[in-house]
Design an enzyme around this catalytic site. Structure first.
Site, PDB file in Angstrom:
ATOM      1  N   HIS A  15       0.871  -1.189   0.000  1.00  0.00           N
ATOM      2  CA  HIS A  15       0.000   0.000   0.000  1.00  0.00           C
ATOM      3  C   HIS A  15       0.899   1.228   0.000  1.00  0.00           C
ATOM      4  O   HIS A  15       1.704   1.404   0.916  1.00  0.00           O
ATOM      5  CB  HIS A  15      -0.891   0.019   1.247  1.00  0.00           C
ATOM      6  CG  HIS A  15      -1.813  -1.152   1.327  1.00  0.00           C
ATOM      7  ND1 HIS A  15      -3.071  -1.153   0.778  1.00  0.00           N
ATOM      8  CD2 HIS A  15      -1.639  -2.381   1.862  1.00  0.00           C
ATOM      9  CE1 HIS A  15      -3.648  -2.326   0.987  1.00  0.00           C
ATOM     10  NE2 HIS A  15      -2.798  -3.103   1.644  1.00  0.00           N
ATOM     11  N   ARG A  17      -0.616   4.427  -0.729  1.00  0.00           N
ATOM     12  CA  ARG A  17      -1.478   5.617  -0.513  1.00  0.00           C
ATOM     13  C   ARG A  17      -1.226   6.651  -1.604  1.00  0.00           C
ATOM     14  O   ARG A  17      -0.894   6.297  -2.720  1.00  0.00           O
ATOM     15  CB  ARG A  17      -1.253   6.234   0.894  1.00  0.00           C
ATOM     16  CG  ARG A  17      -1.117   5.254   2.039  1.00  0.00           C
ATOM     17  CD  ARG A  17      -2.298   4.334   2.193  1.00  0.00           C
ATOM     18  NE  ARG A  17      -2.188   3.543   3.427  1.00  0.00           N
ATOM     19  CZ  ARG A  17      -2.856   2.421   3.638  1.00  0.00           C
ATOM     20  NH1 ARG A  17      -3.677   1.928   2.728  1.00  0.00           N
ATOM     21  NH2 ARG A  17      -2.731   1.761   4.772  1.00  0.00           N
ATOM     22  N   ASN A  41      -6.635   0.537  -2.905  1.00  0.00           N
ATOM     23  CA  ASN A  41      -7.657   1.007  -1.943  1.00  0.00           C
ATOM     24  C   ASN A  41      -7.380   2.429  -1.473  1.00  0.00           C
ATOM     25  O   ASN A  41      -7.206   2.703  -0.293  1.00  0.00           O
ATOM     26  CB  ASN A  41      -7.782   0.043  -0.746  1.00  0.00           C
ATOM     27  CG  ASN A  41      -6.501  -0.131   0.040  1.00  0.00           C
ATOM     28  OD1 ASN A  41      -5.404   0.030  -0.494  1.00  0.00           O
ATOM     29  ND2 ASN A  41      -6.615  -0.460   1.320  1.00  0.00           N
ATOM     30  N   LYS A  99      -8.377  -6.575  -7.688  1.00  0.00           N
ATOM     31  CA  LYS A  99      -8.466  -6.920  -6.266  1.00  0.00           C
ATOM     32  C   LYS A  99      -9.907  -6.947  -5.792  1.00  0.00           C
ATOM     33  O   LYS A  99     -10.655  -5.977  -5.968  1.00  0.00           O
ATOM     34  CB  LYS A  99      -7.680  -5.876  -5.461  1.00  0.00           C
ATOM     35  CG  LYS A  99      -7.720  -6.056  -3.952  1.00  0.00           C
ATOM     36  CD  LYS A  99      -6.753  -7.136  -3.482  1.00  0.00           C
ATOM     37  CE  LYS A  99      -6.901  -7.430  -1.990  1.00  0.00           C
ATOM     38  NZ  LYS A  99      -6.130  -6.562  -1.151  1.00  0.00           N
ATOM     39  N   HIS A 174      -2.180 -12.111   1.703  1.00  0.00           N
ATOM     40  CA  HIS A 174      -1.874 -12.152   3.141  1.00  0.00           C
ATOM     41  C   HIS A 174      -2.655 -13.242   3.885  1.00  0.00           C
ATOM     42  O   HIS A 174      -3.496 -12.938   4.720  1.00  0.00           O
ATOM     43  CB  HIS A 174      -2.082 -10.776   3.799  1.00  0.00           C
ATOM     44  CG  HIS A 174      -3.303 -10.005   3.387  1.00  0.00           C
ATOM     45  ND1 HIS A 174      -4.567 -10.528   3.398  1.00  0.00           N
ATOM     46  CD2 HIS A 174      -3.442  -8.736   2.936  1.00  0.00           C
ATOM     47  CE1 HIS A 174      -5.424  -9.621   2.987  1.00  0.00           C
ATOM     48  NE2 HIS A 174      -4.766  -8.517   2.695  1.00  0.00           N
ATOM     49  N   LEU A 219      -5.263  -6.242   9.284  1.00  0.00           N
ATOM     50  CA  LEU A 219      -6.294  -7.177   8.824  1.00  0.00           C
ATOM     51  C   LEU A 219      -5.764  -7.966   7.636  1.00  0.00           C
ATOM     52  O   LEU A 219      -5.114  -7.371   6.784  1.00  0.00           O
ATOM     53  CB  LEU A 219      -7.570  -6.417   8.443  1.00  0.00           C
ATOM     54  CG  LEU A 219      -8.351  -5.864   9.646  1.00  0.00           C
ATOM     55  CD1 LEU A 219      -9.471  -4.943   9.179  1.00  0.00           C
ATOM     56  CD2 LEU A 219      -8.910  -7.006  10.499  1.00  0.00           C
ATOM     57  N   HIS A 251      -0.185   3.977   8.061  1.00  0.00           N
ATOM     58  CA  HIS A 251      -1.206   4.908   8.590  1.00  0.00           C
ATOM     59  C   HIS A 251      -0.465   5.847   9.531  1.00  0.00           C
ATOM     60  O   HIS A 251       0.403   5.390  10.286  1.00  0.00           O
ATOM     61  CB  HIS A 251      -2.276   4.172   9.404  1.00  0.00           C
ATOM     62  CG  HIS A 251      -3.148   3.260   8.602  1.00  0.00           C
ATOM     63  ND1 HIS A 251      -4.250   3.704   7.897  1.00  0.00           N
ATOM     64  CD2 HIS A 251      -3.081   1.932   8.378  1.00  0.00           C
ATOM     65  CE1 HIS A 251      -4.826   2.677   7.295  1.00  0.00           C
ATOM     66  NE2 HIS A 251      -4.135   1.587   7.557  1.00  0.00           N
ATOM     67  N   ALA A 263      -6.290  -0.255  10.748  1.00  0.00           N
ATOM     68  CA  ALA A 263      -5.623  -1.550  10.580  1.00  0.00           C
ATOM     69  C   ALA A 263      -4.484  -1.415   9.588  1.00  0.00           C
ATOM     70  O   ALA A 263      -4.670  -0.855   8.506  1.00  0.00           O
ATOM     71  CB  ALA A 263      -6.620  -2.584  10.080  1.00  0.00           C
TER      72      ALA A 263
HETATM   73  C1  NCD Z   1      -4.598  -2.497   4.710  1.00  0.00           C
HETATM   74  C2  NCD Z   1      -4.629  -0.978   4.545  1.00  0.00           C
HETATM   75  O1  NCD Z   1      -4.384  -0.274   5.524  1.00  0.00           O
HETATM   76  O2  NCD Z   1      -4.869  -0.514   3.441  1.00  0.00           O
HETATM   77  N1  NCD Z   1      -4.654  -2.789   6.108  1.00  0.00           N
HETATM   78  C3  NCD Z   1      -4.270  -3.943   6.699  1.00  0.00           C
HETATM   79  O3  NCD Z   1      -4.479  -4.076   7.892  1.00  0.00           O
HETATM   80  N2  NCD Z   1      -3.676  -4.912   6.017  1.00  0.00           N
HETATM   81  C4  NCD Z   1      -5.712  -3.105   3.936  1.00  0.00           C
HETATM   82  C5  NCD Z   1      -5.588  -4.595   3.783  1.00  0.00           C
HETATM   83  O4  NCD Z   1      -4.730  -5.086   3.068  1.00  0.00           O
HETATM   84  O5  NCD Z   1      -6.403  -5.292   4.403  1.00  0.00           O
HETATM   85 ZN    ZN Z   2      -3.115  -5.049   2.037  1.00  0.00          ZN
END
Ligand code: NCD
Ligand code: ZN
Length: 352
Positions: A15, A17, A41, A99, A174, A219, A251, A263
């Site tokens: 990710h 962002r 996402n 996805k 994952h 997650l 994050h 998460a």
């Molecule tokens: C991911 C995210 O923050 O975009 N978070 C995570 O806990 N893995 C989203 C994801 O892959 O589930």
């Molecule tokens: Zn992810």
């Protein structure tokens, strides 16, 4: 063994962002990995080939000039995904995969798919054109315990999709349970799975070690020890269906250390060191190159990277935090602690 040289690895799940966050985190991945599958996402999600092409440019612009790195883009599936746009985007080399986020399953999954029946036409097109489906494998049914969501997803969603689309190629992203490892093994001719460092390193006790640990929350959530063991076995066993995917998910600190914390574990700066720690503990360093650099490209039908990287057994401090802006920061996996594997000096530019 105090030194390991392998082909440059790829990260099959990241990710990035956007904006300042993207500029901060892309260099960590770009310096260590040849390619990365970039998750879509964002807010708003990357749902069209046009959006993905623009997002790829943003990533390229944030990639250090001396890094040899290729971002591989994905399409965020919604109830309204246009199969023609997805297929055309794949043909043009914009989309590597698509996805599936079940609606509300994780960060920014609110636009995800509410019922897989709504995307049957899209899945049929993906099957026909060889576009891999990447899944966030959790149900969101409030009656299902959060620790059982992966197992129930396999029963309710994955098994029927496998049956209905016999040629569809699928990566279960994952995986966190023995059930995940098993279904991938059983379907290894067309399934793969990424495994994160945190799910190899920790069981769910890490969430409550001496108190509540928001930086361990991701997650799918960490699971019981028996599942961590099963994942280790999958990662180190040389089975080509299992490959490296960090799920590095940054994050801002204040959004994790909050009433309702986000998460995601940010692991990019220490990713390879973290995996090496696991492979060394398992006495399996000779299998690391397969997991990190060979199995993923084979699944995606891409050549492995030509360049080599060397890591040495040498501890290094991990900064407590990484600044994103003047007054916001990220806490990294092992932040304030140490890693025990570091890039060899000659591999300039690698992190740690
Ligand atoms: C991911 C995210 O923050 O975009 N978070 C995570 O806990 N893995 C989203 C994801 O892959 O589930
Ligand atoms: Zn992810």
């Amino acid at each position: 063994m105090d030194r390991i040289t392998i082909r440059r690895p790829d990260d099959w799940h990241v990710h990035f962002r956007s904006g300042a966050m993207l500029k901060t985190v892309v260099p960590f991945t770009a310096r260590q990995f040849g390619r990365a599958i970039v998750m879509p996402n964002l807010v708003p999600p990357i749902t069209t080939a046009k959006m993905a092409a623009a997002y790829r440019e943003e990533i390229r612009a944030a990639t250090p000039a001396d890094a040899d790195f290729t971002p591989l883009m994905t399409c965020y599936l919604t109830d309204d995904t246009d199969p023609a746009d997805l297929v055309a985007g794949h043909r043009k080399g914009i989309f590597t995969a698509a996805k599936l986020y079940p609606a509300h399953a994780t960060t920014n999954a609110q636009h995800g798919v509410t019922d897989v029946a709504k995307i049957h036409r899209v899945l049929g097109a993906m099957e026909e054109h060889g576009i891999p489906l990447l899944t966030h494998g959790e149900v969101t049914d409030a009656a299902v315990d959060v620790f059982d969501r992966e197992r129930v997803f396999i029963e309710r969603v994955m098994e029927p999709v496998l049956e209905r689309f016999p040629a569809l190629r699928i990566v279960m992203e994952h995986i966190t349970t023995s059930h995940g490892a098993e279904i991938v093994r059983r379907n290894k001719t067309r399934m793969g799975a990424t495994i994160t460092p945190q799910h190899l390193l920790f069981n769910r006790n890490a969430l409550f070690q001496g108190g509540l640990r928001p930086h361990m929350y991701c997650l799918p959530i960490l699971k019981r020890e028996e599942h961590r063991r099963a994942l280790r076995k999958a990662a180190i066993g040389g089975e080509t269906c299992f490959f490296l995917g960090t799920d590095t998910a940054p994050h801002l600190r204040h959004l994790k250390e909050a009433d309702c914390g986000c998460a995601g574990v940010f692991s990019a700066p220490v990713a390879i060191s973290a995996y090496l720690h696991v492979f060394e503990e398992e006495n399996a360093l000779d299998r690391f190159e397969g997991f990190a650099s060979l199995h993923g490209p084979a699944f995606y039908g891409l050549p492995p990277n030509e360049k080599k990287v060397t890591f040495v057994r040498k501890s290094a401090d991990v900064p407590k935090e990484f600044a994103v802006s003047k007054d916001s920061e990220l806490i990294c996996l092992f932040g304030g602690g140490q890693v025990d594997w570091s890039p060899a000096r000659e591999d300039k530019g690698l992190v740690a």
